[in-house]
Design an enzyme around this catalytic site. Sequence first.
Site, mmCIF file in Angstrom:
data_model
loop_
_atom_site.group_PDB
_atom_site.id
_atom_site.type_symbol
_atom_site.label_atom_id
_atom_site.label_comp_id
_atom_site.label_asym_id
_atom_site.label_seq_id
_atom_site.Cartn_x
_atom_site.Cartn_y
_atom_site.Cartn_z
ATOM 1 N N SER A 132 1.508 -8.802 10.864
ATOM 2 C CA SER A 132 0.618 -7.928 10.090
ATOM 3 C C SER A 132 -0.504 -8.753 9.444
ATOM 4 O O SER A 132 -1.683 -8.379 9.491
ATOM 5 C CB SER A 132 1.446 -7.214 9.009
ATOM 6 O OG SER A 132 0.654 -6.312 8.308
ATOM 7 N N HIS B 163 0.865 -9.506 -6.501
ATOM 8 C CA HIS B 163 1.438 -10.321 -5.421
ATOM 9 C C HIS B 163 2.009 -11.632 -5.987
ATOM 10 O O HIS B 163 2.447 -12.499 -5.247
ATOM 11 C CB HIS B 163 0.357 -10.674 -4.386
ATOM 12 C CG HIS B 163 -0.006 -9.566 -3.445
ATOM 13 N ND1 HIS B 163 0.909 -8.677 -2.935
ATOM 14 C CD2 HIS B 163 -1.193 -9.221 -2.861
ATOM 15 C CE1 HIS B 163 0.306 -7.830 -2.106
ATOM 16 N NE2 HIS B 163 -0.970 -8.134 -2.055
ATOM 17 N N THR C 47 0.838 -1.204 0.000
ATOM 18 C CA THR C 47 0.000 0.000 0.000
ATOM 19 C C THR C 47 0.875 1.258 0.000
ATOM 20 O O THR C 47 0.614 2.231 -0.726
ATOM 21 C CB THR C 47 -0.909 -0.004 1.253
ATOM 22 O OG1 THR C 47 -1.476 -1.307 1.415
ATOM 23 C CG2 THR C 47 -2.008 1.017 1.145
ATOM 24 N N TYR D 282 11.149 -2.607 3.180
ATOM 25 C CA TYR D 282 10.256 -1.771 4.005
ATOM 26 C C TYR D 282 11.072 -1.050 5.083
ATOM 27 O O TYR D 282 10.895 0.135 5.337
ATOM 28 C CB TYR D 282 9.202 -2.690 4.642
ATOM 29 C CG TYR D 282 8.182 -2.032 5.532
ATOM 30 C CD1 TYR D 282 6.948 -1.634 5.023
ATOM 31 C CD2 TYR D 282 8.423 -1.836 6.886
ATOM 32 C CE1 TYR D 282 5.984 -1.053 5.843
ATOM 33 C CE2 TYR D 282 7.467 -1.252 7.716
ATOM 34 C CZ TYR D 282 6.253 -0.863 7.187
ATOM 35 O OH TYR D 282 5.300 -0.285 8.011
ATOM 36 N N LYS E 14 -0.341 -0.234 12.129
ATOM 37 C CA LYS E 14 0.654 0.444 12.959
ATOM 38 C C LYS E 14 1.785 1.024 12.130
ATOM 39 O O LYS E 14 2.296 2.091 12.427
ATOM 40 C CB LYS E 14 1.261 -0.569 13.929
ATOM 41 C CG LYS E 14 0.744 -0.498 15.333
ATOM 42 C CD LYS E 14 1.612 -1.390 16.188
ATOM 43 C CE LYS E 14 1.101 -1.476 17.610
ATOM 44 N NZ LYS E 14 1.838 -2.492 18.357
ATOM 45 N N GLY E 15 2.202 0.250 11.138
ATOM 46 C CA GLY E 15 3.256 0.730 10.243
ATOM 47 C C GLY E 15 4.600 0.931 10.916
ATOM 48 O O GLY E 15 5.270 1.937 10.670
#
Length: 339
Positions: free
Chosen positions: A188, A158, A100, A245, A304-305
């Site tokens: 997650s 994906h 995202t 990430y 939460k990220g």
Amino acid sequence: MMYSFPTAFYSPVATVTKDEEKARKEKMSILIERYKDKVSTLSTTPDNQLCKYEDFWYFHGFWYHSKADFTVEAVMAVQDDFQALPTDIFLASHPKTGTTWLKALAFAIVNRSKFKTGIASCQTHPLLTISPHDCVPFIETESFLNNPSYANGLLATHIPYTSLPKSIITSDCRIVYICRNPKDVLISLWHFLNKVRDDSSPIKLVDLFEIFSKGISPCGSIWDHVVGYYKASLERPDKVLFLKYEDLKKDPKNVVKKLAEFIGNPFTEEEESDGSVEKIIELCGFETLHKVNKVSSDQVYFRKGVVGDSGSYLTTEMIETMDKITKEKFDGLSISFEA
Ligand code: PAP
């Protein structure tokens, strides 16, 4: 666009209208019928705690759901039908690794001359009203819906590298891949599944851990998924960009600049000095997108990220097991995670 899952494992979302849901189910039935013989030859998961809720199918080395989006039927349909253009840019990821966020950043970068990115100066930016998933479609979902709306040549998937539709490779498309520490991905995913499932009994972490660590998860194993794209990034560095990430969290400015350059929209010196990069980072930051999507069904994509959240949930044994698998699977490759 919230991609929705009609099985017990995932549930359809409230914002999908009844007509849309009906049309989607009809298209799903067509796909299921189209591939029923092929799917019937595939292995399914052995019985265990989680698979009592839903089976997975093993196709070309990875596990998928059946009878929904992001499923084995969707992958088969994309492989058979999807034709990439050389100008297409694919944002690829295993679920829950930063898809995202990457969609938001790529969309904001590519469209920055059309939509000003300063939050204070431009409240009309699409990312301030709709979800990044509405801005960059998944090829699996589009193929499934039979309603392609490929915007700006930016597409997401994906699908593991080795199962991508051939035309993505033969057309020499650029691919940006994002990976994330598998422990944080597990946590997650666990939160996500328990939010979207329509079954009232929550999935236990220990059950999800058991199959996830065996490589059984949507589009899994995460380790093989990462290795496929990582190796491709070494073999074809001008076509496959490998991002983490954790690096994006630690040093967003450098990663965003690298991303912009790779997708053919580098920041000019003037943009670098006038704060354009920082504006994009702020626009696509967790705080902003979480607030924008707070009342939409897409809020499930913003929990939460943070990095290292798995430490609050996994037992010492689970951490040891996951770290051992990660070490073995990534042996000899320069992929590492701090936490
Ligand atoms: P998807 O594969 O279903 O699209 P994806 O976006 O890859 O999900 O992953 C969701 C994770 O990214 C969530 O992580 P968490 O559960 O550990 O919190 C979500 O919070 C995180 N995320 C979403 N947007 C951002 C963002 N802008 N910055 C940082 N993390 C984000």
